[in-house]
Enzyme design. Structure first.
Site, PDB file in Angstrom:
ATOM      1  N   GLU A  26       5.872  -6.017   2.875  1.00  0.00           N
ATOM      2  CA  GLU A  26       4.628  -6.189   3.629  1.00  0.00           C
ATOM      3  C   GLU A  26       3.501  -5.274   3.142  1.00  0.00           C
ATOM      4  OE1 GLU A  26       7.861  -7.895   6.057  1.00  0.00           O
ATOM      5  OE2 GLU A  26       7.601  -5.970   5.014  1.00  0.00           O
ATOM      6  N   HIS A  81      12.312  -5.629  17.386  1.00  0.00           N
ATOM      7  CA  HIS A  81      11.665  -6.901  17.096  1.00  0.00           C
ATOM      8  C   HIS A  81      10.978  -7.482  18.330  1.00  0.00           C
ATOM      9  CE1 HIS A  81      14.521  -6.489  13.808  1.00  0.00           C
ATOM     10  NE2 HIS A  81      13.850  -7.401  13.135  1.00  0.00           N
TER      11      HIS A  81
END
Length: 353
Positions: A87, A156
């Protein structure tokens, strides 16, 4: 066929005119949330060859949540680009390409993974125009799902809207319907500033009506999803469904709640919230985030500063519990804003509990 008045756009696919307000009408269709996002990106990529999509699994796999389904076939591998699981790297490539004239859409598989890339988002994208004295703009959109999505546990399931909204130089959008998602994503792609566009895994299959023709929605304008007179309920994102469910439930007890969906949390449409509170005299804010330094904290401060004399009860907040989100479904339900907690908060500000 179903038509809708065009209150927010000067572009229309229909020649019909509303008898009541003399505005153009859109022919409406029903799509899933993910389809609305896909239409927004595809229309903008057809309109402007500088726009491209980049992220993990966006091309060959048609997107982790099938948002980009079919886009590789239409636009090719130079404009729909699969990336490694890196990322920080591809966020940096996106920022650099935006500084050099392109208009990237960078998809994070989840904003939980954006923490790996947050240096590029905060220290490069958000600050570049200021640091360069206006010589560089960074027209980039970082988009993907945020917050909880079921039994995904602590790493998450985090809501980062308030984190990014805390940074000058960014705009932060959190839509709750397919209609808002498409109109606001198109505006985000056209914007010359970096935009954080936050969705929800649990909303991608939600269905709603959108116009068949092109339309855009302005960034920074809240939407009154339901008018009411007894209490103002402010919310955004997928938790707006909880707020709306609470408002419908309370109608059975003759309690009239006005539900405001912020849609954008930087900039925030303070004026719409304050005017509503001046009418209802009570405020509940429902947000899927931890309570400290949240969007609800900011709204509460601005309302007490600008409408204190109108308040007939202390402001109430319904937020996620101040703990890492658990894995067990029973604990998840106890931690997140839900119908029971929201109804209770509304009744408390009305002294009905």
């Amino acid at each position: 066929e179903i038509y809708q008045c065009d209150w927010s756009s000067d572009v229309c696919s229909s020649d019909l005119i509303c008898y009541f307000c003399n505005s153009k009408l859109f022919r409406m269709k029903t799509v899933e949330f993910r389809e609305a996002l896909r239409e927004a990106m595809s229309e903008e990529m057809r309109r402007d060859e500088r726009v491209y999509l980049m992220g993990e699994e966006v091309a060959e796999y048609n997107g982790a949540y099938k948002v980009s389904k079919g886009m590789l076939a239409e636009f090719g591998p130079k404009r729909v680009i699969d990336t490694p699981i890196a990322e920080l790297g591809f966020a940096g490539i996106g920022v650099g390409s935006a500084m050099n004239g392109l208009r990237p859409i960078v998809e994070f598989m989840t904003f939980n993974f954006s923490l790996v890339a947050i240096d590029q988002v905060i220290n490069s994208a958000a600050k570049m125009m200021s640091m360069s004295g206006g010589q560089y703009t960074v027209p980039i959109v970082f988009r993907g799902p945020t917050a909880s999505a079921g039994m995904l546990s602590s790493q998450h399931s985090q809501a980062f809207e308030n984190w990014f909204a805390n940074c000058p130089g960014l705009k932060v959008i959190v839509p709750s319907t397919p209609y808002d998602a498409k109109g606001l994503l198109k505006s985000a792609i056209r914007d010359d500033d970096p935009v954080i566009f936050m969705e929800s895994e649990q909303m991608y299959g939600d269905k709603g009506e959108i116009p068949e023709g092109e339309y855009i929605l302005p960034i920074g304008v809240a939407d009154i999803k339901k008018e009411g007179s007894d209490v103002t309920v402010v919310t955004f994102g997928k938790i707006s469904k909880v707020a709306m469910a609470a408002a419908r439930e309370l109608e059975k007890e003759n309690i009239s709640a006005e539900v405001i969906d912020l849609r954008t949390v930087r900039p925030i449409d303070y004026a719409t919230v304050i005017e509503s509170v001046k009418k209802t005299n009570r405020l509940v804010i429902v947000e899927e985030a931890w309570p400290l330094a949240s969007i609800s904290s900011e709204i509460a401060y601005m309302v007490q500063r600008n409408a204190f004399d109108y308040l007939d009860a202390p402001i109430k907040r319904v937020t996620t519990a101040d703990v890492p989100l658990p894995y067990a479904p029973t604990l998840i339900d106890a931690s997140l804003p839900n119908l029971t907690r929201t109804v209770k908060a509304i009744k408390e500000v009305l002294y009905r509990d």
